[in-house]
Design a protein around this motif. Structure first.
Motif, PDB file in Angstrom:
ATOM      1  N   ASN A   1     -14.244  -3.397  -0.859  1.00  0.00           N
ATOM      2  CA  ASN A   1     -12.772  -3.310  -0.981  1.00  0.00           C
ATOM      3  C   ASN A   1     -12.388  -2.239  -0.189  1.00  0.00           C
ATOM      4  O   ASN A   1     -11.140  -1.564  -0.188  1.00  0.00           O
ATOM      5  CB  ASN A   1     -12.451  -2.746  -2.468  1.00  0.00           C
ATOM      6  CG  ASN A   1     -13.033  -1.291  -2.846  1.00  0.00           C
ATOM      7  OD1 ASN A   1     -14.113  -1.191  -2.562  1.00  0.00           O
ATOM      8  ND2 ASN A   1     -12.376  -0.833  -3.798  1.00  0.00           N
TER       9      ASN A   1
ATOM     10  N   HIS B   1      -4.247   3.941   1.083  1.00  0.00           N
ATOM     11  CA  HIS B   1      -4.656   4.317   2.460  1.00  0.00           C
ATOM     12  C   HIS B   1      -4.935   5.810   2.191  1.00  0.00           C
ATOM     13  O   HIS B   1      -4.389   6.797   2.066  1.00  0.00           O
ATOM     14  CB  HIS B   1      -3.535   4.262   3.541  1.00  0.00           C
ATOM     15  CG  HIS B   1      -3.878   5.119   4.696  1.00  0.00           C
ATOM     16  ND1 HIS B   1      -2.763   5.591   5.477  1.00  0.00           N
ATOM     17  CD2 HIS B   1      -5.114   5.129   5.433  1.00  0.00           C
ATOM     18  CE1 HIS B   1      -3.273   6.322   6.488  1.00  0.00           C
ATOM     19  NE2 HIS B   1      -4.628   5.959   6.638  1.00  0.00           N
TER      20      HIS B   1
ATOM     21  N   GLN C   1      -1.053  -2.722  -4.145  1.00  0.00           N
ATOM     22  CA  GLN C   1      -2.317  -3.509  -3.766  1.00  0.00           C
ATOM     23  C   GLN C   1      -3.525  -2.608  -3.136  1.00  0.00           C
ATOM     24  O   GLN C   1      -4.557  -2.986  -3.128  1.00  0.00           O
ATOM     25  CB  GLN C   1      -2.184  -4.798  -2.710  1.00  0.00           C
ATOM     26  CG  GLN C   1      -1.298  -5.807  -3.497  1.00  0.00           C
ATOM     27  CD  GLN C   1      -0.875  -6.956  -2.475  1.00  0.00           C
ATOM     28  OE1 GLN C   1      -1.366  -7.009  -1.457  1.00  0.00           O
ATOM     29  NE2 GLN C   1       0.183  -7.886  -2.887  1.00  0.00           N
ATOM     30  N   ASN C   2      -3.155  -1.659  -2.342  1.00  0.00           N
ATOM     31  CA  ASN C   2      -3.747  -0.711  -1.627  1.00  0.00           C
ATOM     32  C   ASN C   2      -3.513   0.644  -1.705  1.00  0.00           C
ATOM     33  O   ASN C   2      -2.472   0.929  -1.721  1.00  0.00           O
ATOM     34  CB  ASN C   2      -4.054  -1.257  -0.245  1.00  0.00           C
ATOM     35  CG  ASN C   2      -4.668  -2.521   0.132  1.00  0.00           C
ATOM     36  OD1 ASN C   2      -5.682  -2.924  -0.166  1.00  0.00           O
ATOM     37  ND2 ASN C   2      -3.857  -3.596   0.316  1.00  0.00           N
TER      38      ASN C   2
ATOM     39  N   GLY D   1      -7.454  -5.159   6.603  1.00  0.00           N
ATOM     40  CA  GLY D   1      -6.720  -5.506   5.409  1.00  0.00           C
ATOM     41  C   GLY D   1      -5.332  -5.521   5.500  1.00  0.00           C
ATOM     42  O   GLY D   1      -4.554  -6.182   4.818  1.00  0.00           O
TER      43      GLY D   1
ATOM     44  N   LEU E   1      -7.692   1.369   2.187  1.00  0.00           N
ATOM     45  CA  LEU E   1      -7.624   1.188   3.786  1.00  0.00           C
ATOM     46  C   LEU E   1      -7.935   2.679   4.390  1.00  0.00           C
ATOM     47  O   LEU E   1      -7.564   3.600   3.861  1.00  0.00           O
ATOM     48  CB  LEU E   1      -6.289   0.816   3.877  1.00  0.00           C
ATOM     49  CG  LEU E   1      -5.808  -0.523   3.360  1.00  0.00           C
ATOM     50  CD1 LEU E   1      -4.138  -0.690   3.602  1.00  0.00           C
ATOM     51  CD2 LEU E   1      -6.453  -1.727   3.747  1.00  0.00           C
TER      52      LEU E   1
ATOM     53  N   GLY F   1       0.915  -1.067  -0.033  1.00  0.00           N
ATOM     54  CA  GLY F   1      -0.059   0.052   0.046  1.00  0.00           C
ATOM     55  C   GLY F   1       0.768   1.353   0.022  1.00  0.00           C
ATOM     56  O   GLY F   1       2.043   1.197   0.306  1.00  0.00           O
TER      57      GLY F   1
ATOM     58  N   GLY G   1      -7.547  -1.987  -3.317  1.00  0.00           N
ATOM     59  CA  GLY G   1      -8.232  -1.983  -2.228  1.00  0.00           C
ATOM     60  C   GLY G   1      -7.929  -0.377  -1.340  1.00  0.00           C
ATOM     61  O   GLY G   1      -7.180   0.192  -1.653  1.00  0.00           O
TER      62      GLY G   1
END
Length: 254
Positions: free
Chosen positions: A169, A104, A101-102, A198, A138, A59, A136
């Motif tokens: 997600n 925040h 992947q993510n 997550g 977060l 992330g 995703g």
């Protein structure tokens, strides 16, 4: 099965340029990396180091906003929706470029129902935009001692926001350092909210340095969380006392 660890390159290996920090994390035995605000580094340079090492990026953060005005995130600030969504777009674009992947989404300093509604609306925007690319979103509760006035401080509040937004997600980034300062009882609270988590991060409390001392026995806690079903790398987000490499005895010990 051995527990895997991620190096947060916002704090670790900062003596290197970011692509070289990725390589250093790989040499040290980390199985993933995560980032704070990598935007000054050309995405192609970072992607080359990631491809070379094979490390995934778990992330990265949206930008904090106007630092001269004390901003520490934008998404919960009424009246800053345009800037907040531009920051979300920027983060998603960079995440796509490096394969993160993510994202925040940082809430910022705010309070009250209007801020809650603003945060939920901006998160809904972020979740829709990110989901189109398999990314995703977060949200992270931060303790008010380190970040006074931050909108999101408690994991139970984060869980309520996730229920309010209702996006599949959207998950919690749970930092053991912040959670210990806010309320302790880490295993019980983390396992209770595990379906909504997550990513989990850790650092020593109270000094936020290497995690092999202080109030929390991480060698026990992280194994207990893995036994409870957490199956992703744990994020080492601490401030090294010296060179990162000189303080990695915990990595093999854990």
């Amino acid at each position: 099965m051995p527990i895997a660890f991620s190096a947060n390159l916002g704090f670790l290996f900062t003596e290197y340029a970011l692509p070289d920090a990725v390589r250093a994390a790989s040499r040290a035995g980390f199985k993933a990396v995560e980032l704070h605000w990598p935007y000054a580094t050309p995405a192609a340079d970072l992607r080359a180091a990631l491809n070379e090492t094979g490390l995934p990026v778990l992330g990265l953060n949206t930008v904090r906003g106007d630092l001269d005005k004390g901003e520490f995130g934008l998404a919960a600030l009424p009246g800053r929706e345009t800037a907040a969504r531009a920051a979300i777009d920027e983060a998603i674009a960079y995440a796509r470029a490096i394969g993160a992947q993510n994202v925040h989404v940082m809430a910022g300093r705010a309070e009250g129902e209007t801020a809650e509604r603003t945060f939920a609306d901006n998160l809904a925007y972020a979740c829709t935009a990110a989901d189109a690319h398999g990314i995703g979103i977060l949200i992270e509760p931060l303790n008010a001692r380190d970040v006074p006035g931050y909108f999101l401080t408690d994991i139970a509040h984060a869980a309520r926001i996730i229920d309010r937004v209702g996006a599949p997600n959207l998950r919690i980034m749970a930092d053991c350092y912040h959670m210990q300062i806010v309320g302790g009882d880490l295993l019980t609270r983390l396992t209770h909210h595990l379906p909504k988590i997550g990513h989990i991060q850790f650092a020593a409390v109270p000094d936020r340095t290497e995690p092999d001392h202080g109030e929390i026995d991480f060698s026990w806690l992280l194994k207990a969380l893995a036994d409870a079903g957490y199956d992703r790398p744990f994020g080492a987000e601490y401030k090294p006392c010296g060179r990162t490499e000189d303080g990695l005895g915990w990595l093999k010990a854990f």
